[in-house]
Enzyme design. Structure first.
Site, mmCIF file in Angstrom:
data_model
loop_
_atom_site.group_PDB
_atom_site.id
_atom_site.type_symbol
_atom_site.label_atom_id
_atom_site.label_comp_id
_atom_site.label_asym_id
_atom_site.label_seq_id
_atom_site.Cartn_x
_atom_site.Cartn_y
_atom_site.Cartn_z
ATOM 1 N N ASP A 1 7.172 27.489 -8.548
ATOM 2 C CA ASP A 1 6.218 28.419 -9.162
ATOM 3 C C ASP A 1 5.431 27.644 -10.217
ATOM 4 O OD1 ASP A 1 7.110 31.088 -7.933
ATOM 5 O OD2 ASP A 1 8.974 30.173 -8.590
ATOM 6 N N GLY B 1 17.542 27.048 -4.046
ATOM 7 C CA GLY B 1 16.563 26.685 -5.082
ATOM 8 C C GLY B 1 17.101 27.040 -6.459
ATOM 9 N N HIS B 2 17.535 28.297 -6.599
ATOM 10 C CA HIS B 2 18.130 28.728 -7.874
ATOM 11 C C HIS B 2 19.372 27.877 -8.178
ATOM 12 C CE1 HIS B 2 16.326 32.632 -6.337
ATOM 13 N NE2 HIS B 2 15.770 32.565 -7.530
ATOM 14 N N GLN C 1 3.414 29.421 -12.976
ATOM 15 C CA GLN C 1 4.354 30.045 -13.917
ATOM 16 C C GLN C 1 4.894 28.993 -14.888
ATOM 17 O OE1 GLN C 1 7.557 32.931 -12.827
ATOM 18 N NE2 GLN C 1 8.875 31.140 -12.785
ATOM 19 N N LEU D 1 19.893 35.020 -5.127
ATOM 20 C CA LEU D 1 19.933 33.571 -5.357
ATOM 21 C C LEU D 1 20.058 32.786 -4.051
ATOM 22 C CD1 LEU D 1 22.223 33.427 -8.520
ATOM 23 C CD2 LEU D 1 19.746 33.774 -8.378
ATOM 24 N N SER E 1 13.221 33.982 -2.077
ATOM 25 C CA SER E 1 13.879 35.245 -1.750
ATOM 26 C C SER E 1 13.041 36.022 -0.739
ATOM 27 C CB SER E 1 14.043 36.088 -3.016
ATOM 28 O OG SER E 1 14.492 35.272 -4.067
ATOM 29 N N GLY F 1 17.427 37.142 -9.330
ATOM 30 C CA GLY F 1 18.530 37.372 -8.399
ATOM 31 C C GLY F 1 18.167 36.998 -6.976
#
Ligand code: AMP
Length: 286
Positions: A149, A35-36, A152, A32, A185, A30
């Protein structure tokens, strides 16, 4: 856009979908930003249906204050997703993810030993476990992750390959502010002066890239180029390193010509005031 407030609402939908509908899945926590949005926009282009999820996963946070302070902007997020054309958003409850008696977790391999894995013990176990559960629950066949990331993304790809998961992992380029700061974020935690200082992350990565483009291949020299930029600023460096993108470990001198060709990536993590920021940049084949 449909909102699924729990697992059973999601499952009713997945069960009703014709099997030939391609579903693209974008997992998020969330708050957002653009990028998202770039991940969702790409998923909308490439799939019949797009499902995003919003779940602030407690098991991937080390510090309770970080979890408590994590921004939660649900209504705004839903507006963004709807505007981008997502079909639905999945908002699992904590009980959907970690019901009573929950005890099985994913243990990442060597790719998690260094960098974020070392600085944030348990982070990748929490992240991979929740991502695997989300893959299972959504039955996604295509999923979208940000290169921002990088470790990740590396570990999710490894998990998919190692555990024979039937899901395609697509990576999306990092979206940046005009001065190069990667959108995150956590940028909201920066004061005005810290925000100004934060552009040094991109300058440091760019310095490594310029040295690489001039022919420099020694990791120590590329790393020094990043440190030279960062030492003149207020950021506290956790790491500024060069890794082999195929192993996510420091590059090793090639032993023989059959060894895989190395691909170098500059990665860094810094603390700046109340924020911890990470970023990375692909340098190229060594
Ligand atoms: P998060 O909500 O931080 O868990 O991020 C959800 C997804 O968005 C992850 O795959 C991130 O890598 C990706 N993401 C976060 N920031 C960016 C960015 N600036 N550009 C592209 N993707 C991003």
């Amino acid at each position: 856009m449909i909102r699924f407030h729990n697992l059973s609402e999601l499952q009713q939908w997945t069960a009703s979908l014709p099997s030939n509908r391609a579903v693209g899945f974008v997992p998020t926590m969330g708050a957002l930003h653009e990028g998202h949005a770039s991940l969702v926009a790409r998923a909308v282009k490439e799939n019949d249906e797009v499902l995003a999820s919003i779940f602030v996963n407690p098991t991937q946070f080390q510090e309770l204050v970080d979890l408590d302070r994590y921004p939660r902007t649900l209504e705004q997020d839903c507006e963004v997703l709807e505007r981008l054309g997502a079909t639905a958003v999945y908002l699992p409850t904590e009980n959907d993810m970690y019901p009573r008696g929950f005890q099985t977790r994913i243990e990442p391999g060597e790719g998690a030993e260094w960098f974020e894995g070392e600085k944030r013990p348990g982070h990748f176990t929490g992240m991979l476990t929740v991502v695997l559960k989300l893959f299972q629950q959504t039955r996604a066949r295509r999923s979208y992750f940000g290169e921002k990331d990088a470790q990740q993304l590396f570990l999710v790809r490894r998990m998919v390959e190692d555990l024979d998961l039937n899901v395609e992992v697509l990576s999306c380029a990092t979206i940046r502010e005009p001065d190069g700061l990667a959108m995150s974020s956590r940028n909201a935690r920066l004061s005005e002066t810290e925000r100004f200082e934060s552009a040094s992350l991109w300058r440091a990565l760019s310095a490594a890239k310029s040295a690489f483009d001039r022919g420099e291949r020694r990791a120590s020299v590329l790393e020094q180029a990043m440190h030279d930029v960062l030492k003149a600023t207020a950021v506290e460096v956790e790491y500024a390193s060069v890794i082999d993108d195929l192993t996510f470990r420091p590059p090793e001198p090639t032993l023989d010509e059959h060894e895989h060709e190395q691909c170098l990536r500059a990665i860094l993590a810094v603390r700046l005031g109340a924020a911890r920021l990470i970023d990375n940049l692909l340098l190229g084949h060594a």
